[in-house]
Design an enzyme around this catalytic site. Structure first.
Site, short mmCIF file in Angstrom:
data_model
loop_
_atom_site.label_atom_id
_atom_site.label_comp_id
_atom_site.label_asym_id
_atom_site.label_seq_id
_atom_site.Cartn_x
_atom_site.Cartn_y
_atom_site.Cartn_z
N LYS A 142 0.85 -1.19 0.00
CA LYS A 142 0.00 0.00 0.00
C LYS A 142 0.88 1.24 0.00
CE LYS A 142 -4.38 1.09 2.27
NZ LYS A 142 -5.15 0.90 3.50
O1 G3P Z 1 -9.25 1.94 4.06
C1 G3P Z 1 -9.16 3.25 4.48
C2 G3P Z 1 -9.83 3.37 5.77
O2 G3P Z 1 -9.10 2.69 6.74
C3 G3P Z 1 -10.17 4.71 6.22
O3 G3P Z 1 -11.37 4.58 6.85
O4 G3P Z 1 -13.15 5.19 8.36
O5 G3P Z 1 -10.78 5.90 8.84
O6 G3P Z 1 -12.05 6.95 6.99
P1 G3P Z 1 -11.86 5.73 7.82
#
Ligand code: G3P
Length: 217
Positions: free
Chosen positions: A87
């Site tokens: 990643k």
């Molecule tokens: O895959 C990306 C993710 O981990 C971000 O999610 O909910 O932190 O915006 P969030």
């Protein structure tokens, strides 16, 4: 459509795997920290532990932000296990690193994507996956799902093989709308997947079937 679970929590990953509909896992440094996984060796071991639980791709994020550092870290991550996808953040050095990895058959997930232009660059560099963060766009009153639709259109126009991995998915409607638009993958918490199960008419119907069965037996 592939379902990935977005967590570094091994219990949740096991639970998702046992459900039988999970195709992979995504992690990020914040999710690792949330589980208390710190220190390079522990983090690398944790990635291997995740790979042992699931059958599919496991995204492991580089921390370096310079090209040489990303290449060194990415190669180390890719060597850990065949399921690892490196990643890489959507920055200039990241685009160069994605191209480097792509030329050498190392699979990548371009993360922190918030615009169609960034997604186009990721595809040009040969990313395996591109991760537009739809929830975080919604958080700032910008339509995250519209970004998925824009990227779908652009990739289809030119036959780019980069898979659209809708990330920062927060709930079931994100999953459903991504499915309608044609995202290749979605990654979210287990609740966004298990929530798809729920319908009151299913519960009422099952209750009645079981009650009627009991009447005759
Ligand atoms: O895959 C990306 C993710 O981990 C971000 O999610 O909910 O932190 O915006 P969030």
């Amino acid at each position: 459509m592939k379902f990935f679970i977005d967590t570094a929590n091994l219990d949740q990953i096991r639970e998702a795997q046992n459900l039988g509909v999970i195709d992979g896992v995504t992690t990020n440094p914040s999710l690792m920290a949330k589980e208390g996984i710190t220190g390079r060796d522990n983090i690398l071991k944790h990635y291997v532990d995740i790979c042992k639980i699931v059958d599919g791709d496991v995204s492991a994020e580089v921390i370096a932000t310079d090209f040489e550092g990303m290449v060194k870290e990415g190669e180390q991550l890719a060597d850990l296990h065949p399921q690892i996808v490196v990643k890489v953040p959507m920055i200039k050095e990241g685009v160069k690193a994605i191209k480097y990895f792509s030329d050498r058959g190392i699979r990548t997930n371009c993360t922190l994507v918030f615009s169609a232009g960034q997604a186009l660059l990721a595809a040009k560099a040969g990313a395996t996956y591109v991760s537009p963060f739809i929830g975080r766009l919604d958080d700032i009153s910008t339509d995250g799902l519209n970004l998925i639709a824009e990227i779908r259109l652009i990739y289809d126009n030119y036959g780019f093989e980069t898979q659209i991995l809708a990330a920062s998915v927060r709930h079931t409607m994100h999953v459903l709308e991504c499915a309608k638009i044609g995202a290749d993958v979605m990654t979210g918490p287990l609740s966004s997947i298990e929530g798809l199960l729920n319908h009151p008419l299913t519960d009422i119907g099952l209750e009645k079937f079981l009650a009627d069965y009991k009447k005759g037996n």
